[in-house]
Design a protein around this motif. Sequence first.
Motif, mmCIF file in Angstrom:
data_model
loop_
_atom_site.group_PDB
_atom_site.id
_atom_site.type_symbol
_atom_site.label_atom_id
_atom_site.label_comp_id
_atom_site.label_asym_id
_atom_site.label_seq_id
_atom_site.Cartn_x
_atom_site.Cartn_y
_atom_site.Cartn_z
ATOM 1 N N ASN A 70 -22.419 -47.471 -65.347
ATOM 2 C CA ASN A 70 -23.340 -46.955 -66.376
ATOM 3 C C ASN A 70 -22.806 -47.344 -67.765
ATOM 4 N N PRO A 71 -23.257 -48.451 -68.254
ATOM 5 C CA PRO A 71 -22.688 -48.994 -69.495
ATOM 6 C C PRO A 71 -23.015 -48.154 -70.730
ATOM 7 N N ARG A 72 -23.914 -47.163 -70.598
ATOM 8 C CA ARG A 72 -24.268 -46.398 -71.813
ATOM 9 C C ARG A 72 -23.875 -44.928 -71.677
ATOM 10 N N ARG A 73 -23.014 -44.647 -70.676
ATOM 11 C CA ARG A 73 -22.684 -43.222 -70.475
ATOM 12 C C ARG A 73 -21.207 -42.945 -70.664
ATOM 13 N N LEU A 74 -20.921 -41.741 -71.129
ATOM 14 C CA LEU A 74 -19.549 -41.244 -71.197
ATOM 15 C C LEU A 74 -19.572 -39.793 -70.733
ATOM 16 N N GLU A 75 -18.658 -39.444 -69.895
ATOM 17 C CA GLU A 75 -18.573 -38.063 -69.385
ATOM 18 C C GLU A 75 -17.496 -37.334 -70.160
ATOM 19 N N VAL A 76 -17.890 -36.222 -70.824
ATOM 20 C CA VAL A 76 -16.932 -35.458 -71.634
ATOM 21 C C VAL A 76 -16.759 -34.081 -70.993
ATOM 22 N N SER A 77 -15.529 -33.634 -70.887
ATOM 23 C CA SER A 77 -15.276 -32.266 -70.382
ATOM 24 C C SER A 77 -14.186 -31.633 -71.230
ATOM 25 N N TRP A 78 -14.135 -30.314 -71.233
ATOM 26 C CA TRP A 78 -13.157 -29.587 -72.042
ATOM 27 C C TRP A 78 -12.975 -28.204 -71.451
ATOM 28 N N GLN A 79 -12.090 -27.442 -72.047
ATOM 29 C CA GLN A 79 -11.870 -26.077 -71.574
ATOM 30 C C GLN A 79 -12.010 -25.092 -72.724
ATOM 31 N N ASN A 80 -12.337 -23.824 -72.353
ATOM 32 C CA ASN A 80 -12.338 -22.776 -73.364
ATOM 33 C C ASN A 80 -10.947 -22.690 -73.983
ATOM 34 N N PRO A 81 -10.857 -22.367 -75.291
ATOM 35 C CA PRO A 81 -9.517 -22.168 -75.861
ATOM 36 C C PRO A 81 -8.788 -21.070 -75.099
ATOM 37 N N SER A 82 -7.530 -21.309 -74.817
ATOM 38 C CA SER A 82 -6.793 -20.345 -73.985
ATOM 39 C C SER A 82 -6.616 -19.009 -74.702
#
Lengths: 312, 195
Positions: free
Chosen positions: A187-199
């Motif tokens: 998928n040349p136009r996609r980026l998957e971003v993930s993160w976490q709640n601040p601890s």
Amino acid sequence: HMQYERVGADVTMKCGSMDWDAAVTWTANGTDIDESHLNGSYLILKNVDLTQSGQYSCYEGSSWHLKYQTYLRVGTPPKEPVLMCRSNNYPKGFYCSWHLPTPTYIPNSFNISVIHGTKEMICEKDAVPKNRCHIRYLQLFSTVKYKVTLTVTNALGKNFTTLTFDEVAIVKPDPPESVVAKPVPNNPRRLEVSWQNPSSWPDPESFPLKFFLRYRPLILDQWQHVELSDGTSHTITDAYAGKEYIIQVAAKDNDIGTWSDWSVAVHATPWTEEPKHLTTEAQITETTSASTSSFMAPPTTKICDKGAMVGS
Amino acid sequence: MAGADSPSTALRRRDLCTRGIRLVGKMRSDVIDLLDTYVERQGLDASASVAAVEGVPPAAVERWDEQTGTQRLLENLAAYRAFRALLAQMLEEQREQLGEAGAALGRALAAVLLQVSAFTYHLEELLRLESRSPPSEEGDGPPPRPPLSLFEQKLRGLGVLRELAQWALRSARDLRQLAKPSPGTGSAPGLAESP
């Protein structure tokens, strides 16, 4: 004996109990002071500045007995301190931190009082950093405002500042953590971003956070934004193919308070198809087949574009 | 102490909580808009501090995180029943004071009153889900009080709306607590024990 004087003040020091007309010698940090600074046995320092802080000693002329000694600290009275209160772990509590807008060059002491309605609350000071303390919410969902007064005192003066705020107004989470951005294969136009709640955010279930994602290719200045009301991941679907992106996330309580600072920035480049090596591969295949016609390149070797194959 | 729920009860509660959170979220934003209209319409100062208004249930609570689910529901129910009566009274007073000129404010007040009533019913349903019949409403109406001056009425109305906005915030948190699956079992705990 410590003596504090304001910058710019005129300072007169007596040589202890010695008479005005007694013969004396004054030293500053062990260095004799020029007679021009003396008026009889008095030491006169005009319009003192910070460099004149130090130890001043007076000796009786003939016997060199030490008659007087003081440590002069030149400084300024405190200006109105800068105070900030914030809750980054709502609903547990909030902290207040402070600093002086300009140094005073002499020791200062701080006193903070936190009043909620008619109740005085305890502000537990941190060992480090020294200019911060924590208050635990005894009551939640209160319409009564908090009043925080910080008083700063030093030998030359005193000042204070007061903040009044609602419980919810100072809620500002820390930035999201562990931000990760990855290309999406094929998928040349996609980026998957993930993160976490601040601890530091204690109960995301009952006090859910919403998020703000901003991203842009490094080659552009204009950010693109997207607000996400739940979940801790998002797929960017409009990325420019092949361009490296910078991505950041911010957080806010779903209902109250203000946005956190932006998270640490992460970089990622969308998936791109493997480049086809048209030139060198084609030549190698051609020469090999002319000399050792029985040996064919394994299919797994990069297969050239059919059109480019010469004489195969 | 009631044991953990049956899955269907837990599912039902979760659904009611989720819908309740949405309802109370909408109510809160409407109340905040209403506050602006009310302050402007009544010629009040938005930053005016209003002492605790008698008969208005304060949202402020101590040791909120230690409350059981039942306590949460019962306190919420008592509060919204009180607000239902208070808003009806405000609507009456407002019509007398502003008449036609205050039609917009009246509509906004009526809309919030409707949502408060709907949420009150929602809370009763949640309580019934736990086979606890909601406490009866006799004698729940606001205590008789001496007539207030016009300005006192306006200030009182401000206090009611501010407290209602805080309650809407609290209720959303309460419902999220209720909707939490209990550790381990994956199903929501019985109301009596949910923290």
